[in-house]
Design a protein around this motif. Sequence first.
Motif, mmCIF file in Angstrom:
data_model
loop_
_atom_site.group_PDB
_atom_site.id
_atom_site.type_symbol
_atom_site.label_atom_id
_atom_site.label_comp_id
_atom_site.label_asym_id
_atom_site.label_seq_id
_atom_site.Cartn_x
_atom_site.Cartn_y
_atom_site.Cartn_z
ATOM 1 N N ILE A 81 22.486 10.945 23.048
ATOM 2 C CA ILE A 81 22.334 10.827 24.491
ATOM 3 C C ILE A 81 23.528 11.501 25.149
ATOM 4 O O ILE A 81 24.567 11.720 24.536
ATOM 5 C CB ILE A 81 22.241 9.354 24.951
ATOM 6 N N SER A 82 23.387 11.831 26.432
ATOM 7 C CA SER A 82 24.486 12.447 27.166
ATOM 8 C C SER A 82 25.536 11.399 27.512
ATOM 9 O O SER A 82 25.259 10.195 27.554
ATOM 10 C CB SER A 82 23.958 13.085 28.457
ATOM 11 N N ARG A 83 26.762 11.862 27.789
ATOM 12 C CA ARG A 83 27.820 10.943 28.186
ATOM 13 C C ARG A 83 27.461 10.265 29.505
ATOM 14 O O ARG A 83 27.757 9.090 29.721
ATOM 15 C CB ARG A 83 29.151 11.696 28.310
ATOM 16 N N LYS A 84 26.789 11.010 30.397
ATOM 17 C CA LYS A 84 26.379 10.430 31.682
ATOM 18 C C LYS A 84 25.439 9.244 31.465
ATOM 19 O O LYS A 84 25.603 8.174 32.077
ATOM 20 C CB LYS A 84 25.695 11.497 32.536
ATOM 21 N N THR A 85 24.455 9.434 30.565
ATOM 22 C CA THR A 85 23.520 8.348 30.276
ATOM 23 C C THR A 85 24.238 7.176 29.615
ATOM 24 O O THR A 85 24.003 6.015 29.941
ATOM 25 C CB THR A 85 22.396 8.847 29.363
ATOM 26 N N GLY A 86 25.145 7.493 28.685
ATOM 27 C CA GLY A 86 25.876 6.434 28.004
ATOM 28 C C GLY A 86 26.690 5.589 28.966
ATOM 29 O O GLY A 86 26.666 4.350 28.910
ATOM 30 N N TYR A 87 27.415 6.238 29.871
ATOM 31 C CA TYR A 87 28.240 5.487 30.824
ATOM 32 C C TYR A 87 27.375 4.720 31.821
ATOM 33 O O TYR A 87 27.784 3.671 32.330
ATOM 34 C CB TYR A 87 29.201 6.424 31.535
#
Length: 400
Positions: free
Chosen positions: A43-49
């Motif tokens: 997953i992207s870092r944006k989605t993770g955060y």
Amino acid sequence: MLSFGRAFVAWKEWDRVSLRREFVRLASVEGANVSAVCRQFQISRKTGYKWLARYQADGDGGLSDQSRRPKNFRSPTSPELERQVLAIRDAHPTWGGRKIRARLRHLEVEEVPAASTITAILKRHGRISEQASWERTPYERFQRDAPNELWQMDFKGEFKMSNQQYCYPLTVLDDHSRFALGLVACGNQRRPTVQQHLVNLFRRYGLPQAIYTDNGPPWGSLNSPTRHTRLTAWLMRLDVQVIHGTPFYPQGRGKEERFHRTLKAELLQNRHFDDLAHTQSRFDPWRDMYNQERPHEALDLAVPASRYHTSSREYPEQLPNFEYSEHFQTRKTNSMGQFQFAGHVHKASEAFSRQQLGLRESGEDGIWDVYYCHFRIGQLDQRTHGGPLRRPAETWDKSK
């Protein structure tokens, strides 16, 4: 929504919530590399955060449309509390007073009674019986110091499904945390099947330092001079130690054996499964419960997920090249895993077919240690007329 690329597709809503929960808890471990965990979950870092923020704000409820907030009770002996205790027991018939108490505390129920009080509630309502109670067999407990130092891997005994085919449950357990990394419904025990499932686990959790197995196929062969197979040779190329247990001594795999007993008692016993897909649909929520909710006696009633974090060693999509140092002589094996040295033919194993092996003097007169990548796989005696390598006492020690 979490996306898992090639390894994880077509997840239902429950599966998405389960994976989100596992992601946020692994990413929230102190010292965790959030970017690396995002990559392992694809997953992207944006989605993770985003999911981390929702979890920190609302807990598990932030990961689902349904509220997961537990009810709080005014009195530890109230009818509401007894209903909660009985509901947990009915959902998990092998859990006793201590585990149920730990679960209630995890749910932040107010004024949780003593384990003995919970046991009394179970007895009063007829939940304690010879059939329902877990018959415990004590094991000597030992564990590695940190997650991913050692994984244990084995097959649970096969069982026949309603379609008359057999399921072979593949289980992978982290030694330190008891975190169930993998519980997979397999249609066979062959190397390609196991290797692909290990790739999926490596992509998600990273590489362990070592894996402990028994001596059966596909990871062991008592007919091989080194016990190694093509699967374990592949693991060594990934710089993962392979530790084969002592033959005919299952106590060495105590954590796996105990996990299998729990799996049988809580999920498999007296249940029917239609096919592999149906079996896996039952395995997934049970594994999530085992990791996230079920208190573990060996962890002072903590849950395995609280002790686990992903490995910093990421899985390489291409096998890395390996070159031996100047301290080694090298020999390439033929298709049978044989090589020539000092005028004689020696056999390592077909597992190392057409591979480069490293040889160096052991310090004992005429005895040479034979390595594959970083790992010593056997010894040869220069004074003999060739033949199979002999297995040294500790083939799992890495070379210095």
